[in-house]
Design a protein around this motif. Sequence first.
Motif, PDB file in Angstrom:
ATOM      1  N   HIS A  12       1.011  -0.950   0.090  1.00  0.00           N
ATOM      2  CA  HIS A  12      -0.109  -0.076   0.095  1.00  0.00           C
ATOM      3  C   HIS A  12       1.015   1.160  -0.056  1.00  0.00           C
ATOM      4  O   HIS A  12       1.695   1.276   0.946  1.00  0.00           O
ATOM      5  CB  HIS A  12      -0.863  -0.018   1.152  1.00  0.00           C
ATOM      6  CG  HIS A  12      -1.793   1.250   1.292  1.00  0.00           C
ATOM      7  ND1 HIS A  12      -1.850   1.966   2.274  1.00  0.00           N
ATOM      8  CD2 HIS A  12      -2.622   1.741   0.301  1.00  0.00           C
ATOM      9  CE1 HIS A  12      -2.674   3.087   2.110  1.00  0.00           C
ATOM     10  NE2 HIS A  12      -3.211   2.977   0.954  1.00  0.00           N
ATOM     11  N   THR A  13       0.785   2.040  -0.816  1.00  0.00           N
ATOM     12  CA  THR A  13       1.290   3.146  -1.028  1.00  0.00           C
ATOM     13  C   THR A  13       0.705   4.467  -1.199  1.00  0.00           C
ATOM     14  O   THR A  13      -0.244   4.513  -1.537  1.00  0.00           O
ATOM     15  CB  THR A  13       2.197   3.094  -2.370  1.00  0.00           C
ATOM     16  OG1 THR A  13       3.079   2.161  -2.555  1.00  0.00           O
ATOM     17  CG2 THR A  13       3.197   4.487  -2.695  1.00  0.00           C
ATOM     18  N   GLY A  29      15.607   6.798   1.530  1.00  0.00           N
ATOM     19  CA  GLY A  29      14.357   6.045   2.042  1.00  0.00           C
ATOM     20  C   GLY A  29      14.933   5.376   3.500  1.00  0.00           C
ATOM     21  O   GLY A  29      15.920   5.306   3.683  1.00  0.00           O
ATOM     22  N   ASN A  30      13.800   5.376   4.407  1.00  0.00           N
ATOM     23  CA  ASN A  30      14.041   4.869   5.848  1.00  0.00           C
ATOM     24  C   ASN A  30      13.004   4.018   5.865  1.00  0.00           C
ATOM     25  O   ASN A  30      11.793   4.308   5.562  1.00  0.00           O
ATOM     26  CB  ASN A  30      13.951   6.229   6.550  1.00  0.00           C
ATOM     27  CG  ASN A  30      14.940   7.341   6.280  1.00  0.00           C
ATOM     28  OD1 ASN A  30      16.116   7.190   6.455  1.00  0.00           O
ATOM     29  ND2 ASN A  30      14.490   8.263   5.565  1.00  0.00           N
ATOM     30  N   GLY A  31      13.282   2.963   6.862  1.00  0.00           N
ATOM     31  CA  GLY A  31      11.912   1.960   7.126  1.00  0.00           C
ATOM     32  C   GLY A  31      12.529   1.060   7.927  1.00  0.00           C
ATOM     33  O   GLY A  31      13.651   0.883   8.423  1.00  0.00           O
ATOM     34  N   TYR A  51       7.729  -1.136   6.608  1.00  0.00           N
ATOM     35  CA  TYR A  51       7.111   0.107   6.795  1.00  0.00           C
ATOM     36  C   TYR A  51       8.101   1.134   6.274  1.00  0.00           C
ATOM     37  O   TYR A  51       9.392   1.091   6.709  1.00  0.00           O
ATOM     38  CB  TYR A  51       6.787   0.693   8.113  1.00  0.00           C
ATOM     39  CG  TYR A  51       5.801  -0.231   9.000  1.00  0.00           C
ATOM     40  CD1 TYR A  51       4.492  -0.323   8.674  1.00  0.00           C
ATOM     41  CD2 TYR A  51       6.444  -1.299   9.620  1.00  0.00           C
ATOM     42  CE1 TYR A  51       3.634  -1.279   9.258  1.00  0.00           C
ATOM     43  CE2 TYR A  51       5.572  -2.330  10.116  1.00  0.00           C
ATOM     44  CZ  TYR A  51       4.204  -2.086  10.061  1.00  0.00           C
ATOM     45  OH  TYR A  51       3.174  -3.194  10.678  1.00  0.00           O
ATOM     46  N   ALA A  52       7.986   1.902   5.231  1.00  0.00           N
ATOM     47  CA  ALA A  52       8.992   2.873   4.698  1.00  0.00           C
ATOM     48  C   ALA A  52       8.543   3.999   4.483  1.00  0.00           C
ATOM     49  O   ALA A  52       7.265   4.536   3.928  1.00  0.00           O
ATOM     50  CB  ALA A  52       9.362   2.051   3.419  1.00  0.00           C
ATOM     51  N   LEU A  53       9.522   5.182   4.395  1.00  0.00           N
ATOM     52  CA  LEU A  53       9.208   6.534   4.132  1.00  0.00           C
ATOM     53  C   LEU A  53      10.277   7.041   3.440  1.00  0.00           C
ATOM     54  O   LEU A  53      11.416   6.787   3.450  1.00  0.00           O
ATOM     55  CB  LEU A  53       9.028   7.322   5.304  1.00  0.00           C
ATOM     56  CG  LEU A  53       9.081   8.884   5.127  1.00  0.00           C
ATOM     57  CD1 LEU A  53       7.702   9.253   4.579  1.00  0.00           C
ATOM     58  CD2 LEU A  53       9.195   9.398   6.528  1.00  0.00           C
ATOM     59  N   GLU A  54       9.994   7.842   2.119  1.00  0.00           N
ATOM     60  CA  GLU A  54      11.101   8.221   1.558  1.00  0.00           C
ATOM     61  C   GLU A  54      10.438   9.653   1.160  1.00  0.00           C
ATOM     62  O   GLU A  54       9.253  10.134   1.090  1.00  0.00           O
ATOM     63  CB  GLU A  54      11.275   7.569   0.284  1.00  0.00           C
ATOM     64  CG  GLU A  54       9.928   7.550  -0.674  1.00  0.00           C
ATOM     65  CD  GLU A  54      10.310   6.952  -1.929  1.00  0.00           C
ATOM     66  OE1 GLU A  54      10.673   7.525  -3.032  1.00  0.00           O
ATOM     67  OE2 GLU A  54      10.033   5.634  -2.156  1.00  0.00           O
ATOM     68  N   HIS A 103       4.794   7.210   1.733  1.00  0.00           N
ATOM     69  CA  HIS A 103       4.664   6.173   2.907  1.00  0.00           C
ATOM     70  C   HIS A 103       4.293   4.804   2.174  1.00  0.00           C
ATOM     71  O   HIS A 103       3.492   4.920   1.589  1.00  0.00           O
ATOM     72  CB  HIS A 103       3.958   6.469   3.762  1.00  0.00           C
ATOM     73  CG  HIS A 103       3.744   5.597   5.065  1.00  0.00           C
ATOM     74  ND1 HIS A 103       2.827   4.689   5.083  1.00  0.00           N
ATOM     75  CD2 HIS A 103       4.677   5.108   5.998  1.00  0.00           C
ATOM     76  CE1 HIS A 103       3.020   3.590   5.833  1.00  0.00           C
ATOM     77  NE2 HIS A 103       4.001   4.071   6.704  1.00  0.00           N
ATOM     78  N   GLN A 104       4.959   3.819   2.650  1.00  0.00           N
ATOM     79  CA  GLN A 104       4.504   2.514   2.060  1.00  0.00           C
ATOM     80  C   GLN A 104       4.489   1.657   3.180  1.00  0.00           C
ATOM     81  O   GLN A 104       5.386   1.467   4.056  1.00  0.00           O
ATOM     82  CB  GLN A 104       5.583   1.898   1.143  1.00  0.00           C
ATOM     83  CG  GLN A 104       5.321   2.730  -0.147  1.00  0.00           C
ATOM     84  CD  GLN A 104       6.458   2.332  -1.076  1.00  0.00           C
ATOM     85  OE1 GLN A 104       6.295   1.440  -1.865  1.00  0.00           O
ATOM     86  NE2 GLN A 104       7.509   2.977  -1.315  1.00  0.00           N
TER      87      GLN A 104
END
Length: 144
Positions: free
Chosen positions: A39-40, A73-75, A94-97, A107-108
């Motif tokens: 889910h993005t 990217g971070n997660g 869970y990731a944020l870029e 957010h993904q």
Amino acid sequence: TYCIVFTDAYASTQHSISVQVSPDTGSSYDTSGYYYMRHTMNYNNGSQSITNAIATGQLIQINQHGASLVTGGNGIIYIYSPANASSKTMGVSYALECSDGTNYIRHQTAIGVHDTAEAIDAFRILPSTGTINGGVFTLYGIVH
């Protein structure tokens, strides 16, 4: 449970970060039987998307925007019960870029399963194209 925390990760080209698992300490990696859903959500245009697929080596797929990322990217990636030979390996990420802090924030959340019950004793993180050019990946083990 394995917990992989990544910060400031970026690649040479637009890519997806994937996780492949191995039942033989990394001598070979399973390249089929992975199912995932991602889910993005995009800040810049308010769009959302849901992707689900059968993949050839992606327990978790985190879609990175591209080489233009300034902050990377971070997660967090979790891999659950990898040593349990009687259950299928499952994971969640869970990731944020962010490209510039304003115009492009994503957010993904992704979940996945490897559809073979086997003890996993190695895994690798790889991009779908290009190379991972930077970032810090830290592995933690959680004992239950």
